[in-house]
Enzyme design. Structure first.
Site, PDB file in Angstrom:
ATOM      1  CG  ASP A  81      -2.169   0.898   0.928  1.00  0.00           C
ATOM      2  OD1 ASP A  81      -2.112   1.533  -0.035  1.00  0.00           O
ATOM      3  OD2 ASP A  81      -3.145   0.646   1.525  1.00  0.00           O
ATOM      4  CD  GLU A 124      -6.759   5.789   2.103  1.00  0.00           C
ATOM      5  OE1 GLU A 124      -5.480   5.658   2.989  1.00  0.00           O
ATOM      6  OE2 GLU A 124      -6.543   5.991   0.992  1.00  0.00           O
TER       7      GLU A 124
HETATM    8  C1  BGC Z   1      -5.051   2.877   0.209  1.00  0.00           C
HETATM    9  C2  BGC Z   1      -5.297   1.816  -0.753  1.00  0.00           C
HETATM   10  C3  BGC Z   1      -5.371   2.394  -2.337  1.00  0.00           C
HETATM   11  C4  BGC Z   1      -4.024   3.060  -2.304  1.00  0.00           C
HETATM   12  C5  BGC Z   1      -3.851   3.551  -3.839  1.00  0.00           C
HETATM   13  C6  BGC Z   1      -3.929   3.766  -0.373  1.00  0.00           C
HETATM   14  O1  BGC Z   1      -3.786   4.783   0.676  1.00  0.00           O
HETATM   15  O2  BGC Z   1      -5.111   2.447   1.354  1.00  0.00           O
HETATM   16  O3  BGC Z   1      -6.611   1.326  -0.627  1.00  0.00           O
HETATM   17  O4  BGC Z   1      -5.432   1.127  -3.055  1.00  0.00           O
HETATM   18  O5  BGC Z   1      -3.964   4.017  -1.396  1.00  0.00           O
HETATM   19  O6  BGC Z   1      -4.419   4.756  -3.997  1.00  0.00           O
HETATM   20  C1  BGC Z   2      -3.638   9.522  -2.633  1.00  0.00           C
HETATM   21  C2  BGC Z   2      -4.529   8.429  -2.481  1.00  0.00           C
HETATM   22  C3  BGC Z   2      -3.643   7.591  -1.272  1.00  0.00           C
HETATM   23  C4  BGC Z   2      -3.455   8.295  -0.031  1.00  0.00           C
HETATM   24  C5  BGC Z   2      -2.774   7.933   1.059  1.00  0.00           C
HETATM   25  C6  BGC Z   2      -3.419  10.558  -1.502  1.00  0.00           C
HETATM   26  O1  BGC Z   2      -2.677  11.487  -1.805  1.00  0.00           O
HETATM   27  O2  BGC Z   2      -4.207  10.343  -3.775  1.00  0.00           O
HETATM   28  O3  BGC Z   2      -4.636   7.550  -3.416  1.00  0.00           O
HETATM   29  O4  BGC Z   2      -4.486   6.503  -0.960  1.00  0.00           O
HETATM   30  O5  BGC Z   2      -2.768   9.877  -0.535  1.00  0.00           O
HETATM   31  O6  BGC Z   2      -2.203   8.705   1.879  1.00  0.00           O
END
Ligand code: BGC
Ligand code: BGC
Length: 800
Positions: A311, A512
């Site tokens: 991740d 998130e």
């Molecule tokens: C998320 C994932 C996601 C990845 C890419 C991460 O922060 O936990 O679920 O696939 O970002 O965007």
């Molecule tokens: C991204 C997401 C990712 C996240 C994680 C964002 O800037 O666009 O895809 O999951 O950061 O911290």
């Protein structure tokens, strides 16, 4: 014993699973005779240089590298983040996505000197509720809603439609399904979970895998109409303490497996080609460094033979690792590092670690072999066809096609869960309906996070969603069709008294950790005020509640005559009207327990639930709902105005670091903790009065570190701080966008004086604003135990 559990779980979860799982206890790969697939892969790997092999393991994000970088390094894969779009435009037309896919693909397959084999790259994306990074795509309801349908066939069809829309843009790989089994609804990702019950999650996750990839035995599996799927996040993502995103999961490992690993045998049985490792730790050990789980359990017990992708910089959270240096993850069983921005540093370090023996060549070859096997199965090693020449590519009429939107509308209707009905539903033919509440005509709010942007919502008005239907538009059409009328009135005012009012309200979008909450009380009173107003005016009401989780809404439920949990329905709001009018039956059933009180810890299971898992009324069930307890005094004390307090970031607050000499988004520090070597910022837990109730922040010269509130709570900033090292060069606090407060002398004076407070008011930071950022020209270390906001008298001076 163990092996038996997994084998039977896979069979239970998958209808039609007949072949018993084999070799679950031993690793079959070593002894089995080499298949032609394996022979082909072994041959390719044997002809690759170390640099090219390591590049297969490196997954950068589209806004951090160029086609020239691809040509030079040959990354095995790449991704777009939730905030990423082609050429820096997250709202780019689909044709731009396809154009970028072509560019990257062609750069990846240019012939190489010395006859090294060329390996096509692949692009991964988060199409977690439809291909929703792309304008015009069908936006399906989030998983929490699909869980309420219990309809695996529907989820399979959603997977098929999503795969086709992904193919339109030339993308190969979807980071979906999320098969988290959310146990504490305060978690910001609860809506990505189908249910709190693994028995509901498992078959739906497997069905999405089949829809995306094609079923085993289908000659088109991973071919036309299909993309690679990912079961994520392995494992324990939904089990963290207090629902804190990326947090720690505690408990007996076998017991945890029966909940959080239970969906994986089903997904693996359905043939999922990739698994994403999880951010969380299990009993203190980060999953990205957890060999016993990533390798012994996932490969050994569960027999997974695809690739494990990391991740977003999660390897950097493993003890002893940084974003650019983490052999631990590879050694633990990770095959691809998701390293959005720091790819160059990680690539170089990893190559050096293979050369000096820190990473055994056999482990590297194994990881590369797994990546190539997935590519081989997906046809990427044969079909030297650029993305735009592949099936469905460039057929833009398939994005948000009528056929796909019909599936989404069906999903919306099947996921509405009716919790209360005094008889006002179904709406009567010919009725004059007032439709109230600011969410009524807001497609972004109805879609939630992971919609065009990472967090969703915000500035996204309906013009960003061509072809979509808001809940209001759906109701309007249904009312007309029945010979009645509908009036949109966000504030609930009217001239002619309506027969009934539908009030749409709920949570604002989040994704998130930004969605983590301390309690489940729903505090925004817009809907409540409208419902009460209509009640006093004698207008019967239907409450439509948009949310990413069950919440304590006793007051609204008392005030309304009917109450529908509508979840996050997405772009086809007409599905809501389908149920309210009775055109479709109400069949949705809760996949999560609905809370009876607001002040509990985790609620899971029937005990203490107002409505248990499985609850959901038919339209014909008009039995009385008793008056519910409305006491919620502590909730009404108002939202806390802390950004950081008692060791926790407040709801809707982000901590971030920005690299020296770079402007832009920067990187987030979940829980305001982390080691962002590249950005020159390290933030560690520190004990002031209680365990880790404060943070120690070390900043390198040129770096920047700050906090931002999603919504500006207003007021002066009060910061409790302690300076650890004397500033050697200017230190500045940037407040809002433009106000600069020089801290250099204050920090020099504060050194050695213990904990102090600074108050930053309009007097030294005109405009204030929703963010503060420390900027330093020299190295410095200081601590922070709280950052809060408060109203002060006009003219109050700043103090330090
Ligand atoms: C998320 C994932 C996601 C990845 C890419 C991460 O922060 O936990 O679920 O696939 O970002 O965007
Ligand atoms: C991204 C997401 C990712 C996240 C994680 C964002 O800037 O666009 O895809 O999951 O950061 O911290």
């Amino acid at each position: 014993m163990k092996a038996l559990f997994w084998a039977s779980a896979a069979c239970v979860a998958l209808a039609g699973c007949s072949a018993p799982q084999t070799g679950v206890e031993s690793a079959p790969i070593a002894e089995a005779p080499m298949s032609s697939e394996d022979a082909r892969i072994a041959d390719l790997v044997s002809r690759m240089s170390v640099e090219r092999k390591v590049a297969q393991l490196i997954q950068p994000q589209i806004n951090s590298f160029t086609a020239e970088d691809m040509r030079r390094y040959r990354f095995g894969s790449y991704l777009n983040g939730g905030n990423g779009g082609p050429y820096g435009d997250e709202y780019a037309e689909a044709s731009e996505w396809l154009k970028l896919a072509d560019e990257m693909y062609l750069a990846s397959v240019e012939p190489m000197e010395g006859g090294e084999p060329v390996i096509a790259t692949m692009w991964g994306t988060d199409a977690v509720h439809g291909h929703t990074n792309v304008v015009r795509a069908t936006i399906f309801p989030h998983n929490i809603a699909l869980g309420a349908t219990r309809d695996a066939d529907l989820v399979r069809r959603i997977g098929e439609a999503t795969a086709v829309e992904i193919e339109v843009t030339g993308i190969d790989w979807n980071f979906s399904p999320t098969v988290a089994v959310a146990q504490d609804d305060r978690w910001g990702r609860t809506y990505e979970s189908y249910s709190e019950d693994p028995a509901i999650v498992a078959p739906l996750g497997a069905a999405l895998v089949e829809g995306l990839q094609g079923s085993k035995g289908d000659p088109n599996r991973l071919g036309a109409g299909h993309v690679i799927a990912t079961a994520k996040h392995f494992f324990g993502d939904g089990g963290t303490d207090q629902g804190v995103d990326q947090g720690d999961v505690n408990g007996d490992i076998e017991a945890l497996k029966t909940i959080h690993a239970a969906p994986y045998p089903a997904a693996i049985g359905a043939g999922v080609e990739t698994v994403m490792a999880s951010f969380n730790s299990i009993n203190g050990v980060k999953m990205h460094g957890n060999k016993s789980l990533l390798t012994d359990v996932l490969r050994g017990e569960l027999g997974f033979d695809g690739l494990v992708v990391g991740d977003w910089n999660a390897h950097g959270q493993v003890e002893g690792c940084t974003n650019t240096d983490c052999p631990q993850s590879l050694l633990a069983g990770l095959d691809i590092y998701m390293v959005p921005d720091d790819w160059k540093g990680l690539l170089e370090t990893t190559v050096a670690q293979v050369k000096d023996g820190t990473i055994p060549m056999a482990r590297l070859d194994e990881a590369v072999g797994r990546i190539l096997r997935v590519k081989l199965r997906a046809g990427l090693l044969d079909e030297i066809a650029q993305p735009s020449d592949r099936p469905n590519a460039g057929r833009y009429e398939l994005l948000g096609s009528a056929e796909h939107r019909a599936i989404a509308r069906e999903a919306v209707a099947k996921s509405q869960v009716l919790l209360k009905n005094n008889g006002v539903l179904p709406l009567k033919d010919g009725a004059n309906i007032l439709v109230a509440g600011s969410a009524t005509d807001d497609i972004a709010q109805a879609s939630g996070g992971w919609t065009l942007t990472w967090q969703g919502g915000g500035d996204l008005d309906n013009s960003y969603f061509p072809g979509a239907t808001s809940i209001w538009k759906g109701l309007e059409a249904a009312a007309k069709e029945s010979g009645g009328s509908a009036t949109l009135s966000a504030d609930g005012s009217y001239s002619a008294k309506p027969d009934v009012a539908v009030v749409v309200f709920g949570e604002e979008p989040y994704a998130e950790f930004a969605g983590d909450r301390k309690h489940l009380g729903f505090t925004n009173e817009e809907g409540l005020t409208l419902l009460r107003k209509f009640k006093t005016e004698g207008v019967p009401t239907v409450a439509v509640f948009l949310s990413g989780r069950p919440m304590w809404v006793n007051r609204e439920m008392n005030a309304a005559d009917a109450f529908v949990a509508s979840w996050l329905p997405g772009s086809e709001g007409a599905g809501v009207a389908d149920v309210l009018t009775g055109a479709m039956p109400a069949t949705g059933k809760l996949g999560f327990s609905w809370p009876a009180t607001y002040d509990f810890g985790p609620l899971n299971g029937p005990e203490g639930a107002l409505f248990p898992v499985g609850y959901g009324r038919a339209l014909t069930d008009t039995s009385a709902t008793p008056q519910l307890d409305e006491n919620c005094a502590p909730l009404l004390a108002g939202p806390t105005r802390a950004l950081f307090e008692a060791g926790r970031l407040a709801d809707g607050t982000f901590a971030f670091a920005v690299k020296p000499n770079v402007e832009g988004e920067g990187e987030y520090l979940a829980q305001m903790r982390g080691d962002l070597t590249d950005a020159g910022v390290t933030v560690r837990g520190f004990d002031r009065d209680a365990q880790e109730d404060a943070r120690e922040i070390s900043m390198r010269g040129g770096s920047r570190f700050g906090l931002a509130q999603e919504r500006d709570s207003g007021g002066a900033y009060r910061i409790a701080y302690e300076v650890v090292t004397r500033p050697t060069a200017p230190v500045t606090l940037r407040v809002g966008d433009d106000a600069l407060v020089d801290l250099t002398d204050h920090f020099a004076l504060a050194l050695g004086k213990g904990w102090r407070e600074m108050l930053i008011t309009e007097a030294c930071a005109p405009g204030l604003g929703n963010r503060i950022r420390f900027e330093t020209e020299g190295d410095i270390t200081f601590r922070i135990s709280s950052i809060t906001r408060e109203d002060v008298a006009e003219g109050t001076a700043c103090s330090f």
